[in-house]
Structures are given as C-alpha cells and as structure tokens.
Scaffold this motif. Structure first.
Motif, PDB file in Angstrom:
ATOM      1  N   VAL A 108       0.871  -1.174   0.000  1.00  0.00           N
ATOM      2  CA  VAL A 108       0.000   0.000   0.000  1.00  0.00           C
ATOM      3  C   VAL A 108       0.905   1.220   0.000  1.00  0.00           C
ATOM      4  N   LEU A 109       0.769   2.060  -0.985  1.00  0.00           N
ATOM      5  CA  LEU A 109       1.653   3.210  -1.154  1.00  0.00           C
ATOM      6  C   LEU A 109       1.025   4.442  -0.507  1.00  0.00           C
ATOM      7  N   THR A 110       1.832   5.150   0.269  1.00  0.00           N
ATOM      8  CA  THR A 110       1.314   6.304   1.006  1.00  0.00           C
ATOM      9  C   THR A 110       1.988   7.614   0.643  1.00  0.00           C
ATOM     10  N   VAL A 111       2.967   7.558  -0.255  1.00  0.00           N
ATOM     11  CA  VAL A 111       3.724   8.740  -0.647  1.00  0.00           C
ATOM     12  C   VAL A 111       3.307   9.156  -2.048  1.00  0.00           C
ATOM     13  N   ALA A 112       3.058  10.440  -2.231  1.00  0.00           N
ATOM     14  CA  ALA A 112       2.541  10.931  -3.506  1.00  0.00           C
ATOM     15  C   ALA A 112       3.454  10.589  -4.685  1.00  0.00           C
ATOM     16  N   SER A 113       4.757  10.673  -4.480  1.00  0.00           N
ATOM     17  CA  SER A 113       5.698  10.437  -5.573  1.00  0.00           C
ATOM     18  C   SER A 113       5.719   8.982  -6.037  1.00  0.00           C
ATOM     19  N   GLU A 114       5.109   8.095  -5.284  1.00  0.00           N
ATOM     20  CA  GLU A 114       5.066   6.678  -5.673  1.00  0.00           C
ATOM     21  C   GLU A 114       3.983   6.400  -6.714  1.00  0.00           C
ATOM     22  N   TYR A 115       3.134   7.368  -6.948  1.00  0.00           N
ATOM     23  CA  TYR A 115       2.041   7.201  -7.909  1.00  0.00           C
ATOM     24  C   TYR A 115       2.359   7.881  -9.237  1.00  0.00           C
ATOM     25  N   ASP A 116       1.936   7.224 -10.327  1.00  0.00           N
ATOM     26  CA  ASP A 116       2.235   7.708 -11.669  1.00  0.00           C
ATOM     27  C   ASP A 116       1.143   8.595 -12.246  1.00  0.00           C
ATOM     28  N   ASN A 117      -0.079   8.328 -11.848  1.00  0.00           N
ATOM     29  CA  ASN A 117      -1.216   8.974 -12.499  1.00  0.00           C
ATOM     30  C   ASN A 117      -2.115   9.653 -11.475  1.00  0.00           C
ATOM     31  N   TRP A 118      -2.573  10.846 -11.828  1.00  0.00           N
ATOM     32  CA  TRP A 118      -3.427  11.639 -10.961  1.00  0.00           C
ATOM     33  C   TRP A 118      -4.673  12.070 -11.724  1.00  0.00           C
ATOM     34  N   GLY A 119      -5.796  12.037 -11.029  1.00  0.00           N
ATOM     35  CA  GLY A 119      -7.010  12.590 -11.595  1.00  0.00           C
ATOM     36  C   GLY A 119      -7.032  14.098 -11.481  1.00  0.00           C
ATOM     37  N   GLN A 120      -8.103  14.709 -11.991  1.00  0.00           N
ATOM     38  CA  GLN A 120      -8.199  16.168 -11.991  1.00  0.00           C
ATOM     39  C   GLN A 120      -8.660  16.718 -10.646  1.00  0.00           C
ATOM     40  N   GLY A 121      -9.187  15.859  -9.804  1.00  0.00           N
ATOM     41  CA  GLY A 121      -9.637  16.276  -8.481  1.00  0.00           C
ATOM     42  C   GLY A 121     -11.124  16.558  -8.436  1.00  0.00           C
ATOM     43  N   THR A 122     -11.698  16.352  -7.261  1.00  0.00           N
ATOM     44  CA  THR A 122     -13.104  16.669  -7.042  1.00  0.00           C
ATOM     45  C   THR A 122     -13.231  17.370  -5.691  1.00  0.00           C
ATOM     46  N   GLN A 123     -14.033  18.426  -5.659  1.00  0.00           N
ATOM     47  CA  GLN A 123     -14.153  19.241  -4.451  1.00  0.00           C
ATOM     48  C   GLN A 123     -15.120  18.601  -3.467  1.00  0.00           C
TER      49      GLN A 123
END
Length: 128
Positions: A108-123
C-alpha cells in the motif's frame, strides 16, 4: 497513459457521508495500486487512503481512520472512497491516484511520488 476521472464530490453537512468514485481507463486495472490524496487551501497535500494491487490491503491517514473506506472494483475499473462522519476539516480537493508499478501485489503506497497517475480532483465541502 492511464486516465483517472473522479466524481461524487459536493457539499455536505458535518456528520454526513459522501462516496467518491474514480473511473480508470486501461485494460489492466486489476494490477493498479490506487489511492486518494487531498489538499485544502493553504495546506500541504495529505495522504488519505491507499489500496494494494491485490485489493486485500489498505491503509489510511490518521485523520480519517475509522471514518473512510477505500475499495476497488476490478470489473468496473473503478476505485471508491466512502467517507462517513464527515467533518469541516475534511473540506478539500480530493485526488485519485494510481500506479502500475507497486513494489509488490500487497504493498500500500502512502507517498505521492510513488504514484504515476493523478485525476483532476473533485471538491468536497463539509459545512458546520
């Protein structure tokens, strides 16, 4: 390149619930480790929840433990974040993240830099 599209955000009163969804493109969703981060105005980005490739392991940020639940449905290529007992301090933009390169099927990855892909975000806004 994997595309992640979040939905389900909105305005809710304190104590209420929301379920965020993250729809992912790609044919190998079952091999993705997934996660959620959030960022409130003027604050650092914060780890919220993560789930392993296998789906059998999860981890949560201290501020959401016991209230939020992460899950993934490989048949629907979708990850979810069920948020209960919401508090005003949960107000933030929530980002879905993924990677096809976790160190193991159970990590289970908890550090942002370990992820390759990001969504646009939802408020998500929680009123008091």
């Amino acid at each position: 390149q994997v595309q992640l599209v979040e939905s389900g955000g909105g305005l809710v009163q304190a104590g209420g619930s929301l379920r965020l969804s993250c729809a992912a493109s790609g044919r190998t969703f079952s091999r993705y480790a997934m996660g959620w981060f959030r960022q409130a105005p003027g604050k650092e980005r914060e780890f919220v929840a993560g789930i392993s490739w296998s789906g059998g392991n999860t981890d949560y940020g201290d501020s959401v433990k016991g209230r939020f639940t992460i899950s993934k449905d490989n048949a629907k290529n979708t990850a979810y974040l069920q948020m209960n007992s919401l508090k005003p301090e949960d107000t933030a933009v929530y980002y879905c993240v993924s990677t096809r390169r976790p160190p193991s099927t159970v990590a289970v990855l908890t550090v942002a830099s370990e992820y390759d892909n990001w969504g646009q975000g939802t408020q998500v806004t929680v009123s008091s």
